[in-house]
Structure formats: C-alpha cells, structure tokens
Scaffold this motif. Sequence first.
Motif, PDB file in Angstrom:
ATOM      1  N   CYS A 118      42.783  29.691 -64.985  1.00 46.79           N
ATOM      2  CA  CYS A 118      43.549  28.544 -64.141  1.00 46.79           C
ATOM      3  C   CYS A 118      42.231  27.190 -63.481  1.00 46.79           C
ATOM      4  O   CYS A 118      41.709  27.943 -62.769  1.00 46.79           O
ATOM      5  N   VAL A 119      42.549  26.194 -64.071  1.00 45.25           N
ATOM      6  CA  VAL A 119      41.797  25.064 -63.111  1.00 45.25           C
ATOM      7  C   VAL A 119      43.266  23.766 -62.620  1.00 45.25           C
ATOM      8  O   VAL A 119      43.559  23.210 -64.227  1.00 45.25           O
ATOM      9  N   ASP A 120      43.454  23.919 -61.799  1.00 49.21           N
ATOM     10  CA  ASP A 120      44.781  22.540 -61.205  1.00 49.21           C
ATOM     11  C   ASP A 120      43.479  22.170 -59.420  1.00 49.21           C
ATOM     12  O   ASP A 120      43.178  23.087 -58.982  1.00 49.21           O
ATOM     13  N   PRO A 121      44.650  20.955 -58.949  1.00 45.82           N
ATOM     14  CA  PRO A 121      44.442  20.935 -57.757  1.00 45.82           C
ATOM     15  C   PRO A 121      44.811  21.878 -57.301  1.00 45.82           C
ATOM     16  O   PRO A 121      45.829  22.978 -57.460  1.00 45.82           O
ATOM     17  N   MET A 122      44.537  22.115 -55.630  1.00 47.27           N
ATOM     18  CA  MET A 122      44.764  23.186 -54.318  1.00 47.27           C
ATOM     19  C   MET A 122      46.094  23.284 -55.039  1.00 47.27           C
ATOM     20  O   MET A 122      47.447  24.329 -55.065  1.00 47.27           O
ATOM     21  N   SER A 123      47.328  21.912 -54.856  1.00 45.03           N
ATOM     22  CA  SER A 123      48.808  22.393 -54.412  1.00 45.03           C
ATOM     23  C   SER A 123      49.449  22.885 -55.323  1.00 45.03           C
ATOM     24  O   SER A 123      50.775  23.511 -55.207  1.00 45.03           O
ATOM     25  N   LYS A 124      48.929  22.754 -56.723  1.00 41.95           N
ATOM     26  CA  LYS A 124      49.723  23.571 -58.108  1.00 41.95           C
ATOM     27  C   LYS A 124      49.105  24.656 -58.579  1.00 41.95           C
ATOM     28  O   LYS A 124      49.441  26.188 -58.341  1.00 41.95           O
ATOM     29  N   LEU A 125      48.062  25.270 -58.009  1.00 44.07           N
ATOM     30  CA  LEU A 125      47.144  26.700 -57.474  1.00 44.07           C
ATOM     31  C   LEU A 125      47.194  27.388 -56.999  1.00 44.07           C
ATOM     32  O   LEU A 125      48.219  28.606 -57.545  1.00 44.07           O
ATOM     33  N   ARG A 131      48.034  30.850 -45.750  1.00 43.44           N
ATOM     34  CA  ARG A 131      49.479  29.349 -45.411  1.00 43.44           C
ATOM     35  C   ARG A 131      48.950  28.598 -44.195  1.00 43.44           C
ATOM     36  O   ARG A 131      49.474  27.467 -44.203  1.00 43.44           O
ATOM     37  N   VAL A 132      48.087  29.075 -42.996  1.00 42.71           N
ATOM     38  CA  VAL A 132      47.822  28.221 -41.955  1.00 42.71           C
ATOM     39  C   VAL A 132      46.831  27.037 -42.723  1.00 42.71           C
ATOM     40  O   VAL A 132      46.733  25.702 -42.599  1.00 42.71           O
ATOM     41  N   ALA A 133      46.103  27.136 -43.745  1.00 43.06           N
ATOM     42  CA  ALA A 133      45.292  25.873 -44.207  1.00 43.06           C
ATOM     43  C   ALA A 133      45.944  24.967 -45.130  1.00 43.06           C
ATOM     44  O   ALA A 133      46.042  24.037 -44.960  1.00 43.06           O
ATOM     45  N   GLU A 134      46.793  25.416 -46.023  1.00 42.59           N
ATOM     46  CA  GLU A 134      48.618  25.226 -46.555  1.00 42.59           C
ATOM     47  C   GLU A 134      48.856  24.307 -45.459  1.00 42.59           C
ATOM     48  O   GLU A 134      49.183  22.562 -46.053  1.00 42.59           O
ATOM     49  N   GLU A 135      49.267  24.309 -44.582  1.00 43.95           N
ATOM     50  CA  GLU A 135      50.301  23.836 -43.874  1.00 43.95           C
ATOM     51  C   GLU A 135      49.638  23.276 -42.476  1.00 43.95           C
ATOM     52  O   GLU A 135      50.349  22.117 -43.041  1.00 43.95           O
ATOM     53  N   SER A 136      48.413  23.145 -42.366  1.00 43.98           N
ATOM     54  CA  SER A 136      47.103  22.629 -41.659  1.00 43.98           C
ATOM     55  C   SER A 136      47.047  21.162 -43.065  1.00 43.98           C
ATOM     56  O   SER A 136      46.687  19.885 -42.421  1.00 43.98           O
ATOM     57  N   TYR A 137      47.083  21.519 -44.431  1.00 40.73           N
ATOM     58  CA  TYR A 137      46.553  20.109 -45.103  1.00 40.73           C
ATOM     59  C   TYR A 137      47.936  19.443 -44.902  1.00 40.73           C
ATOM     60  O   TYR A 137      47.677  18.244 -45.177  1.00 40.73           O
ATOM     61  N   GLN A 138      49.261  19.816 -44.949  1.00 42.74           N
ATOM     62  CA  GLN A 138      50.593  19.123 -45.430  1.00 42.74           C
ATOM     63  C   GLN A 138      50.773  18.805 -44.283  1.00 42.74           C
ATOM     64  O   GLN A 138      50.931  16.876 -44.573  1.00 42.74           O
ATOM     65  N   HIS A 139      50.702  18.825 -42.969  1.00 45.71           N
ATOM     66  CA  HIS A 139      50.568  18.273 -42.133  1.00 45.71           C
ATOM     67  C   HIS A 139      49.403  17.088 -41.227  1.00 45.71           C
ATOM     68  O   HIS A 139      49.452  17.085 -40.392  1.00 45.71           O
ATOM     69  N   GLY A 140      48.715  17.105 -42.323  1.00 50.24           N
ATOM     70  CA  GLY A 140      47.822  15.962 -41.340  1.00 50.24           C
ATOM     71  C   GLY A 140      46.111  16.023 -42.226  1.00 50.24           C
ATOM     72  O   GLY A 140      45.787  15.364 -41.869  1.00 50.24           O
ATOM     73  N   GLY A 141      46.254  16.812 -43.370  1.00 55.45           N
ATOM     74  CA  GLY A 141      44.889  17.025 -43.929  1.00 55.45           C
ATOM     75  C   GLY A 141      44.898  15.141 -44.547  1.00 55.45           C
ATOM     76  O   GLY A 141      46.279  15.118 -45.160  1.00 55.45           O
ATOM     77  N   GLN A 142      43.991  14.942 -45.400  1.00 56.04           N
ATOM     78  CA  GLN A 142      44.360  13.259 -46.108  1.00 56.04           C
ATOM     79  C   GLN A 142      44.618  13.668 -47.986  1.00 56.04           C
ATOM     80  O   GLN A 142      43.885  15.702 -48.478  1.00 56.04           O
ATOM     81  N   ASP A 143      45.275  13.119 -48.804  1.00 57.51           N
ATOM     82  CA  ASP A 143      45.138  13.399 -49.880  1.00 57.51           C
ATOM     83  C   ASP A 143      44.432  12.447 -50.924  1.00 57.51           C
ATOM     84  O   ASP A 143      44.364  11.450 -50.721  1.00 57.51           O
ATOM     85  N   HIS A 144      42.730  13.159 -51.495  1.00 56.97           N
ATOM     86  CA  HIS A 144      42.680  12.065 -52.066  1.00 56.97           C
ATOM     87  C   HIS A 144      42.702  11.804 -53.076  1.00 56.97           C
ATOM     88  O   HIS A 144      41.832  11.829 -54.376  1.00 56.97           O
ATOM     89  N   GLY A 145      43.962  12.307 -53.543  1.00 58.44           N
ATOM     90  CA  GLY A 145      44.467  11.711 -55.296  1.00 58.44           C
ATOM     91  C   GLY A 145      44.115  13.209 -56.381  1.00 58.44           C
ATOM     92  O   GLY A 145      43.409  13.678 -56.078  1.00 58.44           O
TER      93      GLY A 145
END
Length: 266
Positions: free
Chosen positions: A226-233, A251-265
């Motif tokens: 599979c090749v996808d952005p993390m949120s989909k993978l 889960r820790v990595a995903e939550e910290s990303y959603q609550h403060g990590g950056q999204d560069h498209g």
Amino acid sequence: MKRPNDPIIEIKNLKTYLGGSWVHKDVNLTVNRGEILGIVGGSGSGKTTLLREMLCLTPVASGSIRIFNEEVVNASRKVLLSVQRRWGVLFQQNALFSSLTLLENVAFPLKEHTELDATSINDLALLKILMAGLSADAAVKYPSELSGGMQKRAGLARAIVLDPELIFLDEPTAGLDPNTAAEFDELILNLQSTMGLTIVMITHDLDSLWRVTNRVAFLGEGKVLCVDPMSKLVKNPNPMIQAFFSGPRGRVAEESYQHGGQDHGN
Ligand SMILES: Nc1ncnc2c1ncn2[C@@H]1O[C@H](COP(=O)(O)OP(=O)(O)O)[C@@H](O)[C@H]1O
Ligand SMILES: [Mg+2]
C-alpha cells in the motif's frame, strides 16, 4: 516539460533473490518529484535492500528501476556516474570516515565529483554544515567527538553537499532521543522546502512518519502492499499493516500528531 509531480523514481516488477530466498517478489513503486516518501515494513522485509538497489549497490534478479528517467538496473558506468551526481544518501550507520574531520567528510563528494579548488570546496562544505544546523566549531572535530544527533546532521550535510535533487535516508532518527529526533525531522522539512528536495526515507519511527512524510509505502510479502498518506495508511485493514501500527506506540504518535502536529498537505 517537467511538471512538479513528474515521477522521479519508477520501480516496476522488481524481483530480488538474496541468501536463498525472494526478498522482493514484485515491487512496484513511484516516487513523485518534491514529495517525502516514507518506506516502512517489518524487519527483514527488504527496505534497506530496496534502497541499495536504487543506489545500484545491490543487483536485482529482474525488473526495472528508473531514476531521473534513466534505467539504473544494469546501467553503464557513465549513466551511473551521471545519476549518482544528482542524489545524496544518509546511510543507517552514517558511514562517516572516522579519520577525517567533519569538514573533510562533507567535502569528500566535492573532491570526488567536481574540479573545484580547495578554497571553494571548503566554503561549500562549511555552508552545508551550517545548513545542517552544525556550528563552524564542529567542522574541525572528528566523528567520534560528535554526539549521535550531530553525526546524523553531519551525514545529512554530506548528503546535500552536491545540491542533489533527491536524497535517500535510511533510519535517520534511529537511536536518537525523542527531542533530538524531532529537531532532526524539522531540519529535514526545512531542507526539503529550501532545496526543493525529493526525499525517500526508510524509518520505523512513527512520530517521524507522521511529522514529515507526504506518503508512506508499506513493504510486506515481497511487495509494496500500500502507498498512502499516514492518515489513510493506518486505517488500512490489511492485518500486517494493522499489526505494524496498532498498539500503544502507534496510538500515541497518531494522537500527538492530530493534537498539535503539522499537516503539510497531500
Ligand atoms: N547481502 C545479503 N546476502 C544475503 N541475504 C541478504 C543480504 N542482504 C540482505 N539479505 C536478506 O534480505 C532480507 C531483507 O533484508 P533488509 O533489506 O536488510 O531488510 P530491512 O531493511 O527491511 O530490515 C533479509 O532476510 C536479509 O537477511
Ligand atoms: Mg534496514
């Protein structure tokens, strides 16, 4: 005319036989110009081997790897030299020469690949050392005198010294403490945007994957599953992919990303 998202790497039907078994049965993968592509997969899934094949350091059984529109599988020495000039590599073990100072290490590719005089070589190497977030004081030190994080930066300075279009990173944050790893990720993002780099990064660091990649290729069963952005993978139901991302760390990595990590498209 080159469009921004022209493929910079195209791997088709790649097969690899090593140590008595098929490491890659049918790998297909496209890396677009300007993206940061992560490669993940279990230990022994063939990530480093794939990297070495792209660098023409390990032979393939069959298939095609096109980089910058050149076939690199069984390429002539002339083609290899021309493509190698256009990419940089940070190997898993840094591969710095222990008997050379940081400045001499970073200057090494310039001596090998250019006809520049010694002063220009030193100036360019020092510039890249500074761009990698190291001080001029560090330039005269030997690798053993540098911390793990500084060694990674030194390896990165050397990887970008020829102003490449493409860089390969093998586990760049492995062995670094979380803060140093986060700073290194920030550096990768900065260099990517200032130099317009395309980056292929092998890593099992979930924080890194969330922070820096645009897309992630999951290697398993000898293929790119599979090749996808993390949120989909992470939502992919394949049991191998689920096993890799599930558990507390994921889960820790995903939550910290959603609550403060950056999204560069994309
Ligand atoms: N030079 C080699 N000779 C024999 N087997 C190898 C060689 N290099 C890698 N392998 C085997 O290929 C498989 C994939 O290795 P590798 O690409 O290092 O995996 P990864 O980086 O995903 O952990 C492993 O089973 C490894 O033992
Ligand atoms: Mg590896």
